[in-house]
Design an enzyme around this catalytic site. Structure first.
Site, PDB file in Angstrom:
ATOM      1  CE1 TYR A   6      97.147   8.755  31.622  1.00  0.00           C
ATOM      2  CE2 TYR A   6      95.209   7.859  31.963  1.00  0.00           C
ATOM      3  CZ  TYR A   6      96.092   8.658  32.394  1.00  0.00           C
ATOM      4  OH  TYR A   6      95.919   9.521  33.464  1.00  0.00           O
ATOM      5  CE  LYS A  24     101.292  23.439  29.378  1.00  0.00           C
ATOM      6  NZ  LYS A  24     100.922  24.460  30.349  1.00  0.00           N
ATOM      7  CG  ASP A  49      98.494  25.710  32.304  1.00  0.00           C
ATOM      8  OD1 ASP A  49      98.024  25.789  31.236  1.00  0.00           O
ATOM      9  OD2 ASP A  49      99.676  26.302  32.219  1.00  0.00           O
ATOM     10  CG  ASP A  96      92.517   9.756  34.777  1.00  0.00           C
ATOM     11  OD1 ASP A  96      91.473   9.430  35.445  1.00  0.00           O
ATOM     12  OD2 ASP A  96      93.480   9.191  34.957  1.00  0.00           O
ATOM     13  CG  ASP A 112      88.907  11.628  39.712  1.00  0.00           C
ATOM     14  OD1 ASP A 112      87.872  11.214  38.780  1.00  0.00           O
ATOM     15  OD2 ASP A 112      89.615  11.233  40.495  1.00  0.00           O
TER      16      ASP A 112
END
Ligand code: ATP
Ligand code: MG
Length: 337
Positions: free
Chosen positions: A124, A173, A206, A230, A234
């Site tokens: 970001y 990752k 994942d 992020d 959620d």
């Protein structure tokens, strides 16, 4: 003890849920004084500025702010106020607790997961985003630093120690994004060694998504980079029934801003039916941050009890027949008891 905090009522349902929240804080006798400051549409109308310098000065002065949702007008080239606040105060840790509450339509019970998201680097970045002239190739950069990774991982472990949590899971990752995610993972492994009393676990993002949906009880504290955090935070909010009960804490070295994760909900603003719980839970986290851990716990317990015993007072989003004020009053009564 008297401590002054900056209070930003905010836009839309902001003033309504803030009133209910401050009512509960007053009932708790926290010894807090409130310095009300403007931001968002209210500030744009009053001062011609979405984020007036006086507001920034007050947050810097008091170091702690409780903030309602803010609307950034779409178009007109305004930078998101939330992003500006995060950058201005270098609020590097975004802490998002997801706790199960009774009497909510959630798919799981007994979930208690805190996601600690790095909030200043990773994917970001405002720079490093390019689009070729013919519009055919878009590039965006991911940048993690040793310093940035270390401070977020350390924050997660220190928080785990303070809150008596048992496990920290680093989500990454590194198998594919070898340099950026690899650096984060290596730093996490190094820092984990300094906290032998806390179990350390690492998980590829994942797999973490699948595990969260299949066996969420295995998670305690999750620490991860900006983009993954992020999304995962959620996801965790969804596990416990959505945004109505989701607080978000933005923590830096010199300031901390506590807020609800949801937005200004213009569709229900002014109707007196907004659920104040997300902001109340943010206030509970703020009390923890200020060292009033017992009072923070009382807010969470009062919400739990009100959800079970004061159904008539509960807001419609959680299946009740009440409104912001009745729900707030019910919780305020219970924190005093
Ligand atoms: P913004 O533009 O400020 O982000 P939004 O409408 O895009 O606002 P939210 O405010 O997050 O996004 O709202 C999404 C949906 O959830 C809306 O239908 C809203 O009414 C509902 N909602 C959000 N917060 C609450 C709340 N505290 N109580 C009840 N409903 C809520
Ligand atoms: Mg929105």
């Amino acid at each position: 003890m008297s401590k002054t905090i900056a209070v930003i009522p905010g836009d839309g349902i902001g003033p309504e849920i803030m009133t209910a929240t401050l009512r509960v804080l007053d009932a708790l006798d926290c010894g807090l004084a409130y310095d009300f400051v403007d931001a968002g549409m209210v500030a744009l109308e009053k001062h011609g500025d979405l984020l007036p310098p006086a507001t920034l000065d007050k947050i810097a002065e008091h170091k702690v702010a409780l903030k309602g949702p803010l609307t950034t007008p779409i178009g007109g080239g305004f930078t998101s106020i939330n992003v500006t606040l995060r950058r201005h105060f270098d609020l590097y840790a975004n802490v998002r607790p997801a706790i199960s509450f009774p009497g909510t339509k959630a798919r799981y019970e007994n979930i208690d997961i805190i996601t600690v998201r790095e909030n200043t680097e990773g994917a970001y970045l405002s720079e490093g985003q390019t689009l070729s002239e013919d519009g055919e190739v878009a590039t965006s950069m991911v940048r993690n630093t040793r310093k940035g990774s270390a401070r977020i991982v350390r924050y997660a472990f220190e928080m785990a120690v303070k809150k008596g949590r048992r496990k920290v899971t680093a989500v990454h990752k590194a198998n594919i994004i070898k340099t950026a995610s690899g650096l984060f993972l290596n730093v996490a492994r190094e820092i984990a060694k300094e906290y032998p009393q806390i179990e350390f676990n690492e998980m590829i993002v994942d797999n973490a998504c699948m595990q969260l949906v299949m066996k969420p009880e295995q998670f305690d504290v999750i620490v991860t980079t900006n983009l993954f955090g992020d999304i995962l935070s959620d996801l965790c909010a969804g596990l416990v029934g959505g945004l109505g009960l989701a607080p978000g804490d933005n923590i830096g070295e010199h300031a901390a801003i506590f807020e609800a994760v949801h937005g200004s909900a213009p569709d229900i603003a002014g109707k007196g039916i907004a659920n104040p719980c997300a902001l109340l839970l943010a206030a509970a986290d703020m009390l923890d941050h200020l060292g009033m851990v017992e009072k923070g716990a009382r807010i969470r317990q009062a919400i739990r009890d009100a959800l079970v015993h004061d159904r008539d007072a509960v807001t419609p989003d959680l299946g009740g027949k009440g409104g912001t004020q009745s729900f707030g009053e019910a919780i305020a009564r219970r924190v005093q008891a």
